[in-house]
Design a protein around this motif. Structure first.
Motif, PDB file in Angstrom:
ATOM      1  N   GLY A 102       0.777  -1.231   0.000  1.00  0.00           N
ATOM      2  CA  GLY A 102       0.000   0.000   0.000  1.00  0.00           C
ATOM      3  C   GLY A 102       0.810   1.283   0.000  1.00  0.00           C
ATOM      4  N   THR A 103       0.089   2.374   0.164  1.00  0.00           N
ATOM      5  CA  THR A 103       0.620   3.734   0.038  1.00  0.00           C
ATOM      6  C   THR A 103       0.422   4.488   1.338  1.00  0.00           C
ATOM      7  N   GLU A 104       1.474   5.203   1.771  1.00  0.00           N
ATOM      8  CA  GLU A 104       1.362   6.033   2.962  1.00  0.00           C
ATOM      9  C   GLU A 104       2.148   7.322   2.757  1.00  0.00           C
ATOM     10  N   THR A 105       1.770   8.349   3.505  1.00  0.00           N
ATOM     11  CA  THR A 105       2.472   9.630   3.428  1.00  0.00           C
ATOM     12  C   THR A 105       2.797  10.095   4.836  1.00  0.00           C
ATOM     13  N   LEU A 106       4.040  10.498   5.035  1.00  0.00           N
ATOM     14  CA  LEU A 106       4.556  10.877   6.344  1.00  0.00           C
ATOM     15  C   LEU A 106       4.629  12.392   6.470  1.00  0.00           C
ATOM     16  N   TYR A 107       4.424  12.875   7.670  1.00  0.00           N
ATOM     17  CA  TYR A 107       4.536  14.305   7.932  1.00  0.00           C
ATOM     18  C   TYR A 107       4.928  14.499   9.388  1.00  0.00           C
ATOM     19  N   LYS A 108       5.273  15.743   9.745  1.00  0.00           N
ATOM     20  CA  LYS A 108       5.673  16.027  11.120  1.00  0.00           C
ATOM     21  C   LYS A 108       4.660  16.908  11.842  1.00  0.00           C
ATOM     22  N   GLN A 131      -4.000  -0.185  -1.621  1.00  0.00           N
ATOM     23  CA  GLN A 131      -4.703   0.243  -0.423  1.00  0.00           C
ATOM     24  C   GLN A 131      -3.977   1.374   0.296  1.00  0.00           C
ATOM     25  N   SER A 132      -4.701   2.053   1.154  1.00  0.00           N
ATOM     26  CA  SER A 132      -4.134   3.151   1.939  1.00  0.00           C
ATOM     27  C   SER A 132      -3.562   2.627   3.249  1.00  0.00           C
ATOM     28  N   ARG A 133      -2.348   3.055   3.530  1.00  0.00           N
ATOM     29  CA  ARG A 133      -1.759   2.814   4.843  1.00  0.00           C
ATOM     30  C   ARG A 133      -1.887   4.063   5.714  1.00  0.00           C
ATOM     31  N   GLY A 134      -2.497   5.092   5.143  1.00  0.00           N
ATOM     32  CA  GLY A 134      -2.823   6.279   5.906  1.00  0.00           C
ATOM     33  C   GLY A 134      -1.709   7.310   5.997  1.00  0.00           C
ATOM     34  N   LEU A 135      -1.998   8.344   6.774  1.00  0.00           N
ATOM     35  CA  LEU A 135      -1.033   9.387   7.093  1.00  0.00           C
ATOM     36  C   LEU A 135      -0.343   9.021   8.397  1.00  0.00           C
ATOM     37  N   LYS A 136       0.962   9.256   8.478  1.00  0.00           N
ATOM     38  CA  LYS A 136       1.701   8.877   9.682  1.00  0.00           C
ATOM     39  C   LYS A 136       2.623   9.996  10.118  1.00  0.00           C
ATOM     40  N   GLY A 166      -2.755  -5.434  -2.631  1.00  0.00           N
ATOM     41  CA  GLY A 166      -3.829  -4.461  -2.688  1.00  0.00           C
ATOM     42  C   GLY A 166      -5.027  -4.925  -1.895  1.00  0.00           C
ATOM     43  N   LEU A 167      -5.917  -3.988  -1.665  1.00  0.00           N
ATOM     44  CA  LEU A 167      -7.081  -4.250  -0.828  1.00  0.00           C
ATOM     45  C   LEU A 167      -7.921  -5.395  -1.377  1.00  0.00           C
ATOM     46  N   LYS A 168      -7.997  -5.491  -2.704  1.00  0.00           N
ATOM     47  CA  LYS A 168      -8.778  -6.558  -3.335  1.00  0.00           C
ATOM     48  C   LYS A 168      -7.904  -7.409  -4.249  1.00  0.00           C
ATOM     49  N   GLY A 169      -6.634  -7.491  -3.945  1.00  0.00           N
ATOM     50  CA  GLY A 169      -5.739  -8.295  -4.755  1.00  0.00           C
ATOM     51  C   GLY A 169      -5.448  -7.687  -6.108  1.00  0.00           C
ATOM     52  N   HIS A 170      -5.306  -6.356  -6.135  1.00  0.00           N
ATOM     53  CA  HIS A 170      -5.083  -5.676  -7.405  1.00  0.00           C
ATOM     54  C   HIS A 170      -3.756  -6.097  -8.026  1.00  0.00           C
ATOM     55  N   PRO A 171      -3.737  -6.492  -9.290  1.00  0.00           N
ATOM     56  CA  PRO A 171      -2.479  -6.628 -10.003  1.00  0.00           C
ATOM     57  C   PRO A 171      -2.091  -5.261 -10.562  1.00  0.00           C
ATOM     58  N   PRO A 172      -0.867  -5.019 -10.964  1.00  0.00           N
ATOM     59  CA  PRO A 172       0.252  -5.954 -10.830  1.00  0.00           C
ATOM     60  C   PRO A 172       0.898  -5.843  -9.452  1.00  0.00           C
ATOM     61  N   ALA A 173       1.939  -6.654  -9.225  1.00  0.00           N
ATOM     62  CA  ALA A 173       2.702  -6.521  -7.993  1.00  0.00           C
ATOM     63  C   ALA A 173       3.244  -5.097  -7.899  1.00  0.00           C
ATOM     64  N   GLU A 174       3.397  -4.607  -6.686  1.00  0.00           N
ATOM     65  CA  GLU A 174       3.809  -3.215  -6.508  1.00  0.00           C
ATOM     66  C   GLU A 174       5.181  -2.930  -7.105  1.00  0.00           C
ATOM     67  N   SER A 175       6.100  -3.876  -7.010  1.00  0.00           N
ATOM     68  CA  SER A 175       7.421  -3.671  -7.608  1.00  0.00           C
ATOM     69  C   SER A 175       7.311  -3.582  -9.135  1.00  0.00           C
ATOM     70  N   ALA A 176       6.455  -4.413  -9.725  1.00  0.00           N
ATOM     71  CA  ALA A 176       6.259  -4.360 -11.179  1.00  0.00           C
ATOM     72  C   ALA A 176       5.614  -3.044 -11.587  1.00  0.00           C
ATOM     73  N   PHE A 177       4.689  -2.560 -10.786  1.00  0.00           N
ATOM     74  CA  PHE A 177       4.026  -1.273 -11.046  1.00  0.00           C
ATOM     75  C   PHE A 177       5.044  -0.143 -11.002  1.00  0.00           C
ATOM     76  N   LEU A 178       5.919  -0.176  -9.995  1.00  0.00           N
ATOM     77  CA  LEU A 178       6.942   0.853  -9.831  1.00  0.00           C
ATOM     78  C   LEU A 178       7.896   0.897 -11.022  1.00  0.00           C
ATOM     79  N   LYS A 179       8.166  -0.258 -11.608  1.00  0.00           N
ATOM     80  CA  LYS A 179       9.128  -0.333 -12.715  1.00  0.00           C
ATOM     81  C   LYS A 179       8.507  -0.077 -14.078  1.00  0.00           C
ATOM     82  N   SER A 180       7.195  -0.121 -14.169  1.00  0.00           N
ATOM     83  CA  SER A 180       6.529   0.030 -15.466  1.00  0.00           C
ATOM     84  C   SER A 180       6.312   1.502 -15.812  1.00  0.00           C
ATOM     85  N   THR A 181       6.296   1.794 -17.105  1.00  0.00           N
ATOM     86  CA  THR A 181       6.026   3.167 -17.543  1.00  0.00           C
ATOM     87  C   THR A 181       4.647   3.615 -17.107  1.00  0.00           C
TER      88      THR A 181
END
Length: 229
Positions: A102-108, A131-136, A166-181
């Motif tokens: 999932g995805t998260e965003t950090l702040y202070k 899925q969201s991992r929320g704000l931290k 992903g929350l519902k098993g979304h493809p592709p794998a996150e590493s593959a998504f990161l590497k794809s255009t």
């Protein structure tokens, strides 16, 4: 009034206002060369690609965006440049491969940083199939502690995730998504849209239509609060 004075007054009346200076946005991609991405590459490699794509979108929308990949110097460089906001771009990793998703965003700071982090997180979620991992809140990170403007750090996906997630098993794998255009374009779009939304504009430079809402309250006839409509 002398003719020269009249011409000066007319010029002042009709002269166009000076354009507002572009908003300065510092983009700080991760420089973590030792964080391996599942299937090949390293975190810093893909963070830089994402940052450069965000820079192009923001510049086209009228911002003045700059990419600085230095961990030690980017906050000080942003401070001296007079950046309006600072957005650090990373990807995440679990305690072991495929351990986190999932995805998260950090702040202070709640008051200064959270509004920016919220816009970035929401826009990433709108563009990414994960899925969201929320704000931290984090108080131990150099880039969050050393900047003098609103700042956030986005962990866009898990670079060590090679499984369908992903929350519902979304493809592709996150590493593959990161590497794809396609994945890189969506990550950049999400980050840029979050920054634009923080300033109340869209990434094509237009102002979004106002959100409809409901206003409730009481109207008083005067100072007497018992005399109400």
């Amino acid at each position: 009034m002398k003719a020269s004075s009249l011409l000066l007054v007319l010029f002042l009346l009709v002269a166009p206002a000076a354009p507002a200076a572009p908003i300065k946005v510092m983009l700080n991609p991760s420089n973590q060369t030792k964080n391996a991405v599942a299937g090949g590459g390293t975190e810093d490699q893909y963070a830089l690609i994402n940052a450069q794509k965000v820079e192009a979108i923001l510049d086209a929308a009228g911002f003045d965006a700059k990419v600085d990949q230095s961990f030690d110097n980017a906050p000080a460089n942003a401070n001296s440049w007079g950046a309006s906001i600072f957005v650090s771009i990373h990807s995440n990793a679990g305690a072991k491969p495929n351990d986190g998703h999932g995805t998260e965003t950090l702040y202070k700071s709640e008051a200064e940083d959270k509004p920016l982090a919220t816009k970035v997180q929401n826009a990433l979620l709108a563009n990414l199939p994960y899925q969201s991992r929320g704000l931290k809140v984090r108080t131990d990170l150099h880039v969050l502690n050393s900047t003098t403007m609103p700042v956030c750090l986005a962990e866009v996906v898990f670079h060590d995730c090679s499984a369908v997630s992903g929350l519902k098993g979304h493809p592709p794998a996150e590493s593959a998504f990161l590497k794809s255009t396609d994945g890189q374009n969506k990550i950049a779009k999400g980050l840029a849209e979050g920054i634009c939304a923080y300033y109340g504009v869209t990434c094509d430079g237009s102002v979004p239509p106002p959100t409809k809402g409901k206003l409730t309250g009481i109207i008083y006839m005067g100072a007497n609060t018992n005399d109400r409509l």
